[in-house]
Design an enzyme around this catalytic site. Structure first.
Site, PDB file in Angstrom:
ATOM      1  N   LYS A  29      20.291 -37.765  12.762  1.00 29.15           N
ATOM      2  CA  LYS A  29      20.906 -36.705  13.562  1.00 29.15           C
ATOM      3  C   LYS A  29      19.869 -35.419  12.590  1.00 29.15           C
ATOM      4  O   LYS A  29      20.172 -35.111  11.447  1.00 29.15           O
ATOM      5  CB  LYS A  29      22.090 -37.038  13.520  1.00 29.15           C
ATOM      6  N   ASP A  73      20.263 -32.033  17.176  1.00 26.96           N
ATOM      7  CA  ASP A  73      22.266 -31.540  17.038  1.00 26.96           C
ATOM      8  C   ASP A  73      21.637 -29.899  16.928  1.00 26.96           C
ATOM      9  O   ASP A  73      22.341 -29.464  15.810  1.00 26.96           O
ATOM     10  CB  ASP A  73      23.311 -32.496  16.457  1.00 26.96           C
ATOM     11  N   LYS A 133      23.094 -28.041  19.324  1.00 22.01           N
ATOM     12  CA  LYS A 133      24.349 -27.374  19.897  1.00 22.01           C
ATOM     13  C   LYS A 133      24.233 -25.444  20.560  1.00 22.01           C
ATOM     14  O   LYS A 133      24.656 -24.471  20.515  1.00 22.01           O
ATOM     15  CB  LYS A 133      25.987 -26.615  18.749  1.00 22.01           C
ATOM     16  N   ASP A 136      24.335 -20.198  24.819  1.00 17.35           N
ATOM     17  CA  ASP A 136      23.440 -18.724  25.135  1.00 17.35           C
ATOM     18  C   ASP A 136      23.643 -18.841  26.667  1.00 17.35           C
ATOM     19  O   ASP A 136      24.168 -19.630  27.290  1.00 17.35           O
ATOM     20  CB  ASP A 136      21.913 -19.070  24.793  1.00 17.35           C
ATOM     21  N   THR A 164      34.522 -30.135  14.286  1.00 20.14           N
ATOM     22  CA  THR A 164      35.701 -31.126  13.606  1.00 20.14           C
ATOM     23  C   THR A 164      36.244 -30.447  12.184  1.00 20.14           C
ATOM     24  O   THR A 164      37.360 -31.025  11.569  1.00 20.14           O
ATOM     25  CB  THR A 164      35.180 -32.499  12.739  1.00 20.14           C
ATOM     26  N   ARG A 196      27.983 -36.947   4.576  1.00 21.92           N
ATOM     27  CA  ARG A 196      27.557 -36.449   2.739  1.00 21.92           C
ATOM     28  C   ARG A 196      28.228 -37.920   2.877  1.00 21.92           C
ATOM     29  O   ARG A 196      27.650 -37.985   1.664  1.00 21.92           O
ATOM     30  CB  ARG A 196      28.414 -35.220   2.512  1.00 21.92           C
TER      31      ARG A 196
HETATM   32  O1  C5P Z   1      28.715 -34.316   6.296  1.00 19.15           O
HETATM   33  P1  C5P Z   1      29.214 -34.613   7.362  1.00 19.15           P
HETATM   34  O2  C5P Z   1      29.418 -35.965   7.794  1.00 19.15           O
HETATM   35  O3  C5P Z   1      30.984 -34.068   6.837  1.00 19.15           O
HETATM   36  O4  C5P Z   1      28.499 -34.135   8.635  1.00 19.15           O
HETATM   37  C1  C5P Z   1      29.145 -34.752   9.420  1.00 19.15           C
HETATM   38  C2  C5P Z   1      27.841 -34.083  10.767  1.00 19.15           C
HETATM   39  O5  C5P Z   1      28.508 -33.719  12.121  1.00 19.15           O
HETATM   40  C3  C5P Z   1      27.485 -32.372  10.280  1.00 19.15           C
HETATM   41  O6  C5P Z   1      25.292 -32.190   9.894  1.00 19.15           O
HETATM   42  C4  C5P Z   1      27.539 -31.280  11.340  1.00 19.15           C
HETATM   43  O7  C5P Z   1      26.694 -30.637  11.232  1.00 19.15           O
HETATM   44  C5  C5P Z   1      27.689 -32.162  12.532  1.00 19.15           C
HETATM   45  N1  C5P Z   1      29.490 -32.175  13.495  1.00 19.15           N
HETATM   46  C6  C5P Z   1      30.508 -31.302  13.092  1.00 19.15           C
HETATM   47  N2  C5P Z   1      31.167 -31.574  13.856  1.00 19.15           N
HETATM   48  C7  C5P Z   1      30.913 -31.882  15.662  1.00 19.15           C
HETATM   49  C8  C5P Z   1      30.256 -31.454  15.539  1.00 19.15           C
HETATM   50  C9  C5P Z   1      28.564 -31.894  15.101  1.00 19.15           C
HETATM   51  O8  C5P Z   1      30.883 -33.096  11.587  1.00 19.15           O
HETATM   52  N3  C5P Z   1      32.084 -30.845  16.127  1.00 19.15           N
END
Ligand code: C5P
Length: 229
Positions: free
Chosen positions: A37, A63, A65, A68, A121, A205
Site C-alpha cells: 500500500k 491509498d 483518500k 474534493d 480507524t 508499523r
Molecule cells: O501502522 P499502521 O498499521 O497503523 O498503519 C495503518 C495504515 O492504514 C496507515 O497507512 C494508514 O494511513 C492507513 N489507514 C488507516 N485507517 C484508515 C484508512 C487507512 O489507518 N481508515
C-alpha cells in the site's frame, strides 16, 4: 473477491519516505505478502515511477483518500487508473455525487477496485457511533457503485450483512500480541479480522518496525490461518 491464500489478504502499508526504503522493504518481504500500500507520504515523495517498480512484483493499493469536488476526484481516479494500480480509494464523506463521479471514472479500469474510507480507524468517536456512521457511508458507497470500503474490523461483519458478502472490506488498525496501538483507536488482531469478514488487512508499523518484517508478516498469516470461518 477470491483469495489464493492468506498472504493475498495482507496489504503492507509502505509508510516510509523514500523509494530506497520502500524497495528495501519490498525485497525483504518478497512474496510473503501479496499487496503493498502506497500512501500520501511515499507517493508525494516518489510518485508514479515507484508505482511502476512495485507493480512488477506486487499488487498495489494507492491509498490517497481523494476528497474534493466530483470533477476533480473523477480526474484523479483516471490518473490512478492510468498508473495500473489494483486498488484506489476516496473518502465516503465526500458525498454521493462525488462517489458517483469516482465510480463512473473507475469504469474505464475494470482491473482496479474503487473503495471508500468510512471512518478513520484513528477517529476518536465512540465505537457505537463509528459503527452507525460507517454503515451509513458504506451504504452510500454501495449505492454509488463502489467495490467496497475501508473500515475497522468491528464494522466489517455488519457492513457485509448490509451491503452483501461481495462488498470488499479493507481493515487497518491491526495489532497483535502486546503491540502498541499507537494512534489507532479500534484495533483487532489478524485472526479476529478474518473472523469478522475482513477481505484485506492493512498492516503498517507492526511489520515495518519489526526486527524481521518478513517474520512479522508470516506470524500474521499464521494467525489468520487459525481463524474459525
Ligand atoms: O501502522 P499502521 O498499521 O497503523 O498503519 C495503518 C495504515 O492504514 C496507515 O497507512 C494508514 O494511513 C492507513 N489507514 C488507516 N485507517 C484508515 C484508512 C487507512 O489507518 N481508515
Amino acid at each position: 473477491m477470491p483469495h489464493d491464500s492468506m498472504k493475498d489478504k495482507i496489504m503492507v502499508a509502505l509508510d516510509v519516505n523514500s523509494k530506497t526504503q520502500a524497495l528495501a522493504i519490498r525485497d525483504t518481504l518478497g512474496d510473503s505478502v501479496g499487496w503493498l500500500k502506497v500512501g500520501l507520504r511515499l507517493f508525494v515523495a516518489e510518485g508514479p515511477s515507484l508505482i511502476a517498480d512495485l507493480s512488477k512484483t506486487h499488487k498495489v493499493f494507492l491509498d490517497l483518500k481523494f476528497h474534493d469536488i466530483p470533477n476533480t476526484v473523477a480526474q484523479a481516479i483516471e490518473s490512478a487508473g492510468a498508473l495500473g494500480v489494483q486498488m484506489v480509494n476516496v473518502h465516503a464523506g465526500g458525498g454521493l455525487p462525488m462517489l458517483q463521479a469516482a465510480s463512473q471514472a473507475a469504469q474505464a479500469f475494470p482491473e482496479m477496485k474503487l473503495i471508500a474510507v468510512t471512518v478513520l480507524t484513528s477517529d476518536t468517536m465512540p465505537k457505537e457511533q463509528a459503527l452507525t456512521v460507517a454503515l451509513e457511508r458504506a451504504k452510500l458507497a454501495k449505492e454509488a457503485g463502489l467495490d467496497g470500503v475501508v473500515c475497522s474490523v468491528f464494522e466489517a461483519a455488519q457492513i457485509k450483512q448490509v451491503c452483501g458478502s461481495g462488498f470488499i472490506t479493507v481493515t487497518p488498525g491491526i495489532r497483535w500480541g502486546n503491540q502498541d496501538a499507537q494512534d489507532q483507536q479500534r484495533i483487532a488482531d489478524p485472526k479476529m479480522a478474518v473472523e469478522h469478514g475482513s477481505d484485506y488487512l492493512v498492516i503498517g508499523r507492526p511489520i515495518l518496525q519489526a526486527d524481521s518484517p518478513k517474520a512479522a508478516a508470516e506470524e500474521a498469516i499464521k494467525m489468520m490461518e487459525g481463524a474459525n470461518h
